[in-house]
Design a protein around this motif. Structure first.
Motif, PDB file in Angstrom:
ATOM      1  N   UNK A 103       0.797  -1.215   0.000  1.00  0.00           N
ATOM      2  CA  UNK A 103       0.000   0.000   0.000  1.00  0.00           C
ATOM      3  C   UNK A 103       0.828   1.261   0.000  1.00  0.00           C
ATOM      4  N   UNK A 104       2.136   1.112  -0.264  1.00  0.00           N
ATOM      5  CA  UNK A 104       2.967   2.305  -0.146  1.00  0.00           C
ATOM      6  C   UNK A 104       3.381   2.896  -1.486  1.00  0.00           C
ATOM      7  N   UNK A 105       2.683   2.477  -2.540  1.00  0.00           N
ATOM      8  CA  UNK A 105       3.007   3.117  -3.813  1.00  0.00           C
ATOM      9  C   UNK A 105       2.471   4.532  -3.778  1.00  0.00           C
ATOM     10  N   UNK A 106       3.102   5.402  -4.532  1.00  0.00           N
ATOM     11  CA  UNK A 106       2.599   6.765  -4.604  1.00  0.00           C
ATOM     12  C   UNK A 106       2.791   7.484  -3.287  1.00  0.00           C
ATOM     13  N   UNK A 139       6.844   6.969  -2.497  1.00  0.00           N
ATOM     14  CA  UNK A 139       6.990   6.288  -3.781  1.00  0.00           C
ATOM     15  C   UNK A 139       8.416   6.177  -4.293  1.00  0.00           C
TER      16      UNK A 139
END
Lengths: 210, 274
Positions: B266-269, B273
């Motif tokens: 859940x840590x994209x962006x 990022x």
């Protein structure tokens, strides 16, 4: 991330309205849920429930008076759905566990926020209407009053389910957590805007606002 | 061993003396409800949090003569009661004796009994914030059964009735008397019927029964009493579904939180990022 830049997202009036609504809603759930679950609580809670029913009504006229533009932007956006919103919702379960890929660029409000807005608006209207009937039951035919209760309960269940997701996304979920500051200081990190609201970010770039 | 009891109002015998109302006030220690005179013989228009039983009086002109129809109105102690189904705290209970009892300590005065009663009987008291209604003198009835159906422990209204119009006993006995009286009344009144004796409706009869010379509607009773249709939708569908929905939301969020913690997902962006 020392030099993270921030972009303006919400006016302070929208922020105040949001938190008035949030506190009212939470208090309404805390004072109403026991009756739904059949837990005996002091009679006083029925009065407290009505106090917060009134404060729950305030954010709407407040937003219209203080920030009409922001209010219109939100309500209009909630009802304008396009393909990318549905595409967002389709991959949302994966997004929730951080596995989503190729999410199409989103507007100022993404598909999930639009769904949240639609359910919140419809839910609030339902709760206010049925709550009014229950409060002033002497003025309505008993058949109408009888149906107000199941509808009020159904609306509550949907809204509670929505708020559980909403709270997790704002304070728990790693990717969308940066948005929380948008509802406190009214700004979000530029990187967040770019990653989560690509179309809005592009618009701001075009207008040379960032 | 549970004995099912019942009360029977034989309305043809009723003289509308209202001794039952007075006896009720005495045993229940209830103050008088001061009502204005509005050209009617009926003293109380409706039940209240201080009046648990009253005599309905209806004048009808038949061939230039006044016909009086009386009815002892009170809680019907339904077989399946809307008030019991509607009560969120189980303050209202259907006892094995057939009495719909009311536990004042559990009552929170929400008024769900008021709106869901088929007959509009319970009333929440404005001061005490507790629901009120006839409980068929449940304390007396316990002694009545314990003491081998001793008359002196009958509900106070039945005990005081001077015209023998209010009968009280086991349900079996009352049903028998009701049907015998019906056969007699039928000869004179073609519309005569029993009320709450038969259990073939959604309220499944009641412990307060009647033998009526005319149709129930003449006495202001629904001809076909039924539970509010909203009740089963509310209690059997909406509430269980609502609990599942809220539970599912908690499970989904908790599951996502665990997965994201374990996988660092859940840590994209956003700010992570890079």
């Amino acid at each position: 991330m020392n030099n993270e830049k921030y972009v303006k997202r919400f006016s302070k009036f929208i922020v105040i309205a949001h938190w008035t609504n949030a506190i009212s809603f939470i208090m309404l759930v805390l004072t109403g849920l026991p009756l739904f679950l059949g837990v005996k609580v002091p009679e006083l809670l029925q009065i407290v429930h009505r106090v917060f029913a009134v404060t729950f009504l305030l954010p709407t006229p407040f937003m219209i008076l203080m920030d009409r533009q922001g209010f219109m932007q939100w309500t209009k956006s909630a009802w304008s759905w396009s393909k990318r919103d549905f595409q967002f919702l389709a991959v949302f379960p994966l997004e929730l566990i951080g596995k989503a890929k190729n999410i199409p660029k989103q507007d100022f409000f993404n598909g999930g926020q639009k769904l949240n807005s639609v359910l919140t608006i419809l839910g609030a209207v339902t709760m206010v209407a049925t709550g009014f009937i229950m409060w002033f039951k002497e003025s309505f035919p008993v058949e109408v009053v009888r149906w107000a209760y199941p509808v009020h309960d159904a609306g509550m269940a949907v809204m509670v389910a929505v708020i559980i997701g909403h709270i997790y996304l704002s304070v728990g979920h790693p990717a969308s957590r940066p948005s929380f500051i948008g509802m406190t200081k009214g700004v979000v990190p530029e990187s967040y805007a770019k990653a989560h609201h690509g179309r809005w970010y592009d618009e701001l770039k075009e207008k040379n606002e960032i | 061993m549970a004995v099912e009891i019942a009360m029977l109002h034989d309305v043809e015998k009723c003289s509308a003396c209202r001794g039952c109302s007075v006896a009720c006030k005495q045993w229940k220690n209830l103050p008088a409800d001061k009502t204005p005179f509005d050209g009617d013989y009926q003293s109380h228009k409706d039940l209240s949090s201080k009046t648990y039983t009253l005599i309905r009086m209806k004048e009808t002109m038949v061939d230039d003569k006044v016909r009086w129809d009386f009815l002892k109105f009170q809680c019907m102690h339904c077989g399946i009661a809307g008030c019991v189904l509607g009560c969120p705290t189980n303050a209202l209970q259907k006892e094995e004796t057939g009495i719909v009892s009311h536990d004042i300590d559990k009552c929170i005065g929400c008024g769900y009994c008021e709106i869901n009663c088929t007959f509009g009987v319970p009333h929440v008291d404005k001061e005490t914030k507790k629901s009120t209604k006839c409980n068929l003198c449940i304390d007396r009835v316990e002694k009545y059964i314990e003491n081998g159906y001793d008359r002196k422990y009958m509900p106070s209204c039945a005990k005081t009735c001077t015209a023998d119009a209010i009968l009280f006993g086991t349900r079996e006995e009352m049903v028998k008397i009701a049907n015998e009286r019906l056969a007699v009344l039928r000869e004179k009144y073609p519309d005569a019927c029993t009320y709450n004796v038969e259990t073939d409706n959604s309220i499944k009869g009641g412990a307060m029964m009647y033998v009526l010379p005319y149709k129930p509607s003449v006495y202001g009773l629904p001809d076909e009493p039924q539970l509010a249709p909203s009740l089963s939708v509310w209690k059997d569908k909406i509430q269980p579904a609502g609990k599942i929905l809220m539970g599912a939301a908690v499970v989904a969020v908790a599951g996502a939180a665990v997965v994201n913690t374990v996988t660092g997902g859940g840590k994209h962006g956003g700010d992570d990022h890079e």
